[in-house]
Design a protein around this motif. Sequence first.
Motif, PDB file in Angstrom:
ATOM      1  N   ALA A 135      47.559  27.273  39.884  1.00  0.00           N
ATOM      2  CA  ALA A 135      47.511  28.622  40.455  1.00  0.00           C
ATOM      3  C   ALA A 135      46.529  29.512  39.706  1.00  0.00           C
ATOM      4  N   LEU A 136      46.438  29.330  38.388  1.00  0.00           N
ATOM      5  CA  LEU A 136      45.607  30.235  37.591  1.00  0.00           C
ATOM      6  C   LEU A 136      44.166  29.784  37.456  1.00  0.00           C
ATOM      7  N   VAL A 191      44.056  40.016  37.460  1.00  0.00           N
ATOM      8  CA  VAL A 191      45.091  39.468  38.333  1.00  0.00           C
ATOM      9  C   VAL A 191      46.377  39.385  37.524  1.00  0.00           C
ATOM     10  N   ALA A 226      50.292  38.091  37.461  1.00  0.00           N
ATOM     11  CA  ALA A 226      51.123  37.095  38.135  1.00  0.00           C
ATOM     12  C   ALA A 226      52.372  36.825  37.304  1.00  0.00           C
ATOM     13  N   ALA A 232      49.647  39.387  42.217  1.00  0.00           N
ATOM     14  CA  ALA A 232      49.682  38.232  43.116  1.00  0.00           C
ATOM     15  C   ALA A 232      51.082  37.741  43.420  1.00  0.00           C
ATOM     16  N   ARG A 264      41.925  29.189  39.720  1.00  0.00           N
ATOM     17  CA  ARG A 264      40.960  29.893  40.561  1.00  0.00           C
ATOM     18  C   ARG A 264      40.560  31.269  40.056  1.00  0.00           C
ATOM     19  N   PRO A 265      41.485  32.131  39.684  1.00  0.00           N
ATOM     20  CA  PRO A 265      41.011  33.431  39.182  1.00  0.00           C
ATOM     21  C   PRO A 265      40.150  33.275  37.931  1.00  0.00           C
ATOM     22  N   TYR A 324      42.909  40.898  46.112  1.00  0.00           N
ATOM     23  CA  TYR A 324      42.425  39.872  45.194  1.00  0.00           C
ATOM     24  C   TYR A 324      40.909  39.900  45.008  1.00  0.00           C
TER      25      TYR A 324
END
Lengths: 300, 300, 300, 300, 300, 300
Positions: D98-99, D29, D31, D78, D101-102, D23
């Motif tokens: 969840a998304l 990323v 997912a 991920a 942060r990236p 990561y």
Amino acid sequence: MEEPWSPGLWERPGRFMAAEAGYPEALWVLAGAPLELTVSYRAGTRWGPARIREASYALETYSPHLDRDLEELAIHDAGDIALPLGNLGQSLARIEAALRRPYAGGKRVLLLGGEHLVTLAAVNAALDRYPDLVVVQLDAHTDLRDRYLDEPYSHATVMRRVLDLVGPGRLWQLGPRSGLREEFQLAREQGRFYHDVEEGADALAGQLAGPLRGVPLYLTVDIDVLDPSVAPGTGTPEPGGPDFATLLRALYRLARAGARLVGADIVETAPPLDPSGRTEIVAAKIAREILLAFTGEVAQ
Amino acid sequence: MEEPWSPGLWERPGRFMAAEAGYPEALWVLAGAPLELTVSYRAGTRWGPARIREASYALETYSPHLDRDLEELAIHDAGDIALPLGNLGQSLARIEAALRRPYAGGKRVLLLGGEHLVTLAAVNAALDRYPDLVVVQLDAHTDLRDRYLDEPYSHATVMRRVLDLVGPGRLWQLGPRSGLREEFQLAREQGRFYHDVEEGADALAGQLAGPLRGVPLYLTVDIDVLDPSVAPGTGTPEPGGPDFATLLRALYRLARAGARLVGADIVETAPPLDPSGRTEIVAAKIAREILLAFTGEVAQ
Amino acid sequence: MEEPWSPGLWERPGRFMAAEAGYPEALWVLAGAPLELTVSYRAGTRWGPARIREASYALETYSPHLDRDLEELAIHDAGDIALPLGNLGQSLARIEAALRRPYAGGKRVLLLGGEHLVTLAAVNAALDRYPDLVVVQLDAHTDLRDRYLDEPYSHATVMRRVLDLVGPGRLWQLGPRSGLREEFQLAREQGRFYHDVEEGADALAGQLAGPLRGVPLYLTVDIDVLDPSVAPGTGTPEPGGPDFATLLRALYRLARAGARLVGADIVETAPPLDPSGRTEIVAAKIAREILLAFTGEVAQ
Amino acid sequence: MEEPWSPGLWERPGRFMAAEAGYPEALWVLAGAPLELTVSYRAGTRWGPARIREASYALETYSPHLDRDLEELAIHDAGDIALPLGNLGQSLARIEAALRRPYAGGKRVLLLGGEHLVTLAAVNAALDRYPDLVVVQLDAHTDLRDRYLDEPYSHATVMRRVLDLVGPGRLWQLGPRSGLREEFQLAREQGRFYHDVEEGADALAGQLAGPLRGVPLYLTVDIDVLDPSVAPGTGTPEPGGPDFATLLRALYRLARAGARLVGADIVETAPPLDPSGRTEIVAAKIAREILLAFTGEVAQ
Amino acid sequence: MEEPWSPGLWERPGRFMAAEAGYPEALWVLAGAPLELTVSYRAGTRWGPARIREASYALETYSPHLDRDLEELAIHDAGDIALPLGNLGQSLARIEAALRRPYAGGKRVLLLGGEHLVTLAAVNAALDRYPDLVVVQLDAHTDLRDRYLDEPYSHATVMRRVLDLVGPGRLWQLGPRSGLREEFQLAREQGRFYHDVEEGADALAGQLAGPLRGVPLYLTVDIDVLDPSVAPGTGTPEPGGPDFATLLRALYRLARAGARLVGADIVETAPPLDPSGRTEIVAAKIAREILLAFTGEVAQ
Amino acid sequence: MEEPWSPGLWERPGRFMAAEAGYPEALWVLAGAPLELTVSYRAGTRWGPARIREASYALETYSPHLDRDLEELAIHDAGDIALPLGNLGQSLARIEAALRRPYAGGKRVLLLGGEHLVTLAAVNAALDRYPDLVVVQLDAHTDLRDRYLDEPYSHATVMRRVLDLVGPGRLWQLGPRSGLREEFQLAREQGRFYHDVEEGADALAGQLAGPLRGVPLYLTVDIDVLDPSVAPGTGTPEPGGPDFATLLRALYRLARAGARLVGADIVETAPPLDPSGRTEIVAAKIAREILLAFTGEVAQ
């Protein structure tokens, strides 16, 4: 003329396993009748003969139950009977005509359907040679309607027509679990009706040792007699039937009782309805066991 | 000996439509090679030959595009080449051995795969007779790896091995849209590489009128050259290919340019992967058009 | 009587989307004819009407191309015509009888097949009211054989029988790419034959502005006119056809030319042969576009 | 700790091809969001992420069109976002959480659906970081209903909700060919609507060189934008869409115009609805081309 | 390094349920061997390991029959063994090499096939550590041919090769119902052969209390030992086998008798051949019950 | 108004066989609830009601086991309950509201699911009229979790919610073979739990002759109670269940004991997961037998 040029390297598909005999020397003649004209629910039986032959190669020619091997038998695979499209009467006439000669020649015939109506033509052909024929039906349905949607000839009336031909008391029905009230009444009155296939086989075996000794038998196996979990690839699967081992036990029971089988069919196998492909293997294994179990002395 | 007893009533399945000629008089020999040993993703090509033959009956023998009919050609369907299980070297050896004789006899061969490796054996057999063979590959993949998962022989290396055999400049690649960077570099350097199949066919046709006039051609059609919407039944479908009409136009282009086709194959048809059953029909129609389009004068 | 007790909560399936009109006020009558008796290769068209209705709910009632909405039309879904099993003559007679009344009442009929033979009965019913009927056939096959396997009535002969009915020059064939040499000759001589559907639609549109102005049209769409990649769920898929947008353009072309459509059918949709389920959606969308595109002034 | 004991011999499945980066160092990323709660016709999108990953191994990591290789990119797979059963609000909240942060970390995200509603959560997460986000939708459907069966959140309303978020003029819709009349009106008024995907891509590319230069883009690809012949495995296939090559050309057009892609998704892939398995390969190839085509300089 | 950034929200697929232990602390090591090279009829076992793992999530980790839970066991899922394409010898060598270390470390191994030949490699690996190994085979086929189509290594010869390794009397065969006459003779002479799996389990259990007390056992379960109605997804389904409950009873019988199981495999699961997807669930449940039933004290 | 114009010729599909009664005179009301929102593994139950109705036409209306015929019963098929997409609470509320009126009117209701959660709404509706309702559950799973993935309402918690409603001792569970250890503990403590369905039916029948005489019963049949070989088309098939005949025997046992059945459901039938189509026939046959077996005197 058409032989491949280097025989050891080539395979020629299209026949049932071990059915390598020519017609003249054959004891058994195997033929397909991909008839499919009176389907009421789901189609696919036209692919029965081709896929059963193909599936036979998933099996061995040897039966450990019977300790016999197809390679020890003279079986001729005659291919399929050519049928006109959409013409039921003509189709039945052709099947009957095609099968009359092997019966006349004393050969036994194993017919692969196709829908159940092929049995009517096959029984007609056999009756010529064996006027005292007794018919044994393994089936989930009574098939004893006189008319179905106004038609006298269909998969739902076929055994009524057979009963018309052979006469009361000469049709044994093993396994039926679906039909009209009237059909079950008729079955109980005129046929020899057993819901349980093993019980029916026992009763018939008893007769084969007595009043029916030596009588020529015709066996018609509608694959839907088996529970749909065993043979899902069929047009009108009827839940609640016997498993494979039970069916074989019933057949072995008849064979051990000395049944003189002169003809048989396996019908209503509809391979496209079973993507797992096991129904045609089931049909092929029944074919193998019939060929092996009932090959004894057929007195003329 | 094995002839059915009343010929008019019977059909005998198992051959490609109209492939009724005996071996001696045949111009074309059609054979199956159900090899499937180096599959990396999804399986099913072993059913290719049987299902393509069966599917041919969904088509007519007449091509309106070409105004020719298969019934006017002498085609012999030799069946399938028997292959040992799990033994790749032995399998390729058998295919090569089986095909050497018809090539030696001046016959043309149409091979139905099976995985693409069968091309290696077929080209080997053809080279004996035609040392100056040029190979035309219609394919979604370059298949030019030197090794694939450490192995020199696989569906991903087959055309590299063919290139080793025929030598630089004698392999034409039409259609590839997938491969390693190195493969595309090699394709551009040593082969004759065209992403667009029609453009490639035009280029080759130009050469056939010039430097390549009269050269013996071998055509290998990997069914995955077509867009997966057209031929989904294949192991590694690669989105983004030509449609059916485009492929045929490319073939017609070569035929009109006077290509002298001495052998061909159609490979990687995997019927179980296409429940709609159209991929085998597509393959059968390509086979018909190849047989019809390229049958002219094959000077020796 | 049968209305559910709390209407807002209930859905009653079984009709084509938006086909909510009663028979008396309907402009269009939609009906199913699940005939399947002369299938030569693969079966499944009997499920056509039921699955096309069901699939219609995957679509909107609104067509952005036409900027029209089915909810603005009075369409009656009459259900399916009851057909006797295995009796072809009787089946065709019933379809004809069933459709005679709406035609007599000036309604237009959209029939969902079933196999292509239903067109013969439907054209017969329409001819009673419109003796000068012109038939437009969108099809991959010529269907002009005089006999097929000795039978005069089959999916392979249906348009020959229609040609017998309407007479030379009154059958337009758009799209055929498969047939016998004789069929293509007949098509070129007596019918109006165009391999390319758009070219054919242009030609017909030209006539509709001239000699054929105001003539009543019957449109039969064999779903196999489309490339099998678009409509794989059909009995005899023929690779090399037009895509969906091309077919629609041809239909729009006719509609814009003022075609006076009095009846239509969509046949040979065989849902079980397309596990992806898109063929019935394709058929439902063609039905929607026909209903919307051709609803204008129908002078009597 | 969990490393296998003899690494060279082992494979550990479960990731998208070449997505081997951790990561922290990842640029992209990847997912999965197997959401499937508002399906109206046919189900299966929950299997999208797993099957797309698996299918990626049928492809190469190298794109000959772009002459780039995934192995040159730092991509982190991920896994899937864990979703509660039957709880839509909670599911969307989890995806957004969840998304976030990236996006906050400046990474780009490629999300694999799941149904189209996942786009709403993903756009919400991206907006935090990129308040001036422009959304590009490739889709067969407008998805602009305000309510669907009384519900504000569903696959049929998702882009209306996105439009609410980003505001008029910041939603580009390429490809829609199905919807209500009101949706098309809204699309034309407030969105940037193009029925033809290439025309739309051209128009957007023009803007990217002008007023939209440097604007952060979010791309949502509903797989049903493709013609169902190309991508049959989707819940509501809509006949009449572009082929695969056309879709790629549109994407390449945007990439060449310097589009600054910060996030993307590929949704509505329903593998169980396509037994041929090619839809997930199509989705995987689109994923590969997005990852390769849009990886350039992303200025912050 | 590769840990997702917000663990609570993420799922990472790819392991058998509850197989969360690292290698060092594991009691059981679970591994896949997707070998498929000697298939004679239908393919698909290469998808066995991946689909069995996936299917395990349809089950609970708790067995009410045994009142034990997988979560109480230390199981390590090592992934799949990487196999070269089309190279049988190399493939078997890699499997053996991969499994040698866990056996050497005293761990137990559960191998998921793949075709039955993987058993040969696994037994070879186990024999190093346990020279007195006894092998128990649950199978519909004898698999005792010396050669099959001339090849010594194939799914039809695998148990003959195992017999060669362990020696006469150390191979127990439970369930075979198909094979050559010679195979059954050999089975009866040299192996411990029982057509009925429960009868065989009883006999073996008796020996485990006597002469075979404490002997290390290897169990190979060919999924086709079950009736095809229970496990249709296998290459050569053989009608007439036991149902699921019967198979479990046989396993429980051995476990209760104190069997010291050191290794096991479940082979010939071919998920693509069973579209209902239950065969892989059956395999996963057998795996669970083996793991739970046979985990007791394994004395060294 | 909507009657077809020539009644004898037309069929109108969409109802369960013989369910021709209007609502007012109906004794039984049959309804569908295609709910599918909390699926954890595989989807398809939304197609249950439509396909079970369709499949009923593969059966006869007559039951030879019971010697009764559906045509002798007044059954009203009310269609399906309209459900909002993706809104679980609203969906359950609508089902409950829809079913409250027939229960209030003293009618019996047979509900076709959809997922198992529909039982919660149906039991709620029945409790209004029958506060002393006893619920009998035939199921492979305990479904007694308090929460599943944090959610209180799901197919895995449904019977826990039902237990909350009816109270300890009023839930009989027959057949469960899968669940958490805690669920089995709860089942044994508070419910009436029997792993063996026949044993459970015997126990309940005993109570019906004693303390439970005349108590109103609600029967919920999760189709997965059957072995997956019998009913593969379900979301989470659990190997090891009873066959079809065993299930029927259990139902007949209750009927013969004078059970006063006031409502029932058949849930979790997922037709797309069973391409053989037999699961919906199994469900239709169970429906027929329930309707016929339990129709006697229902005292108020």
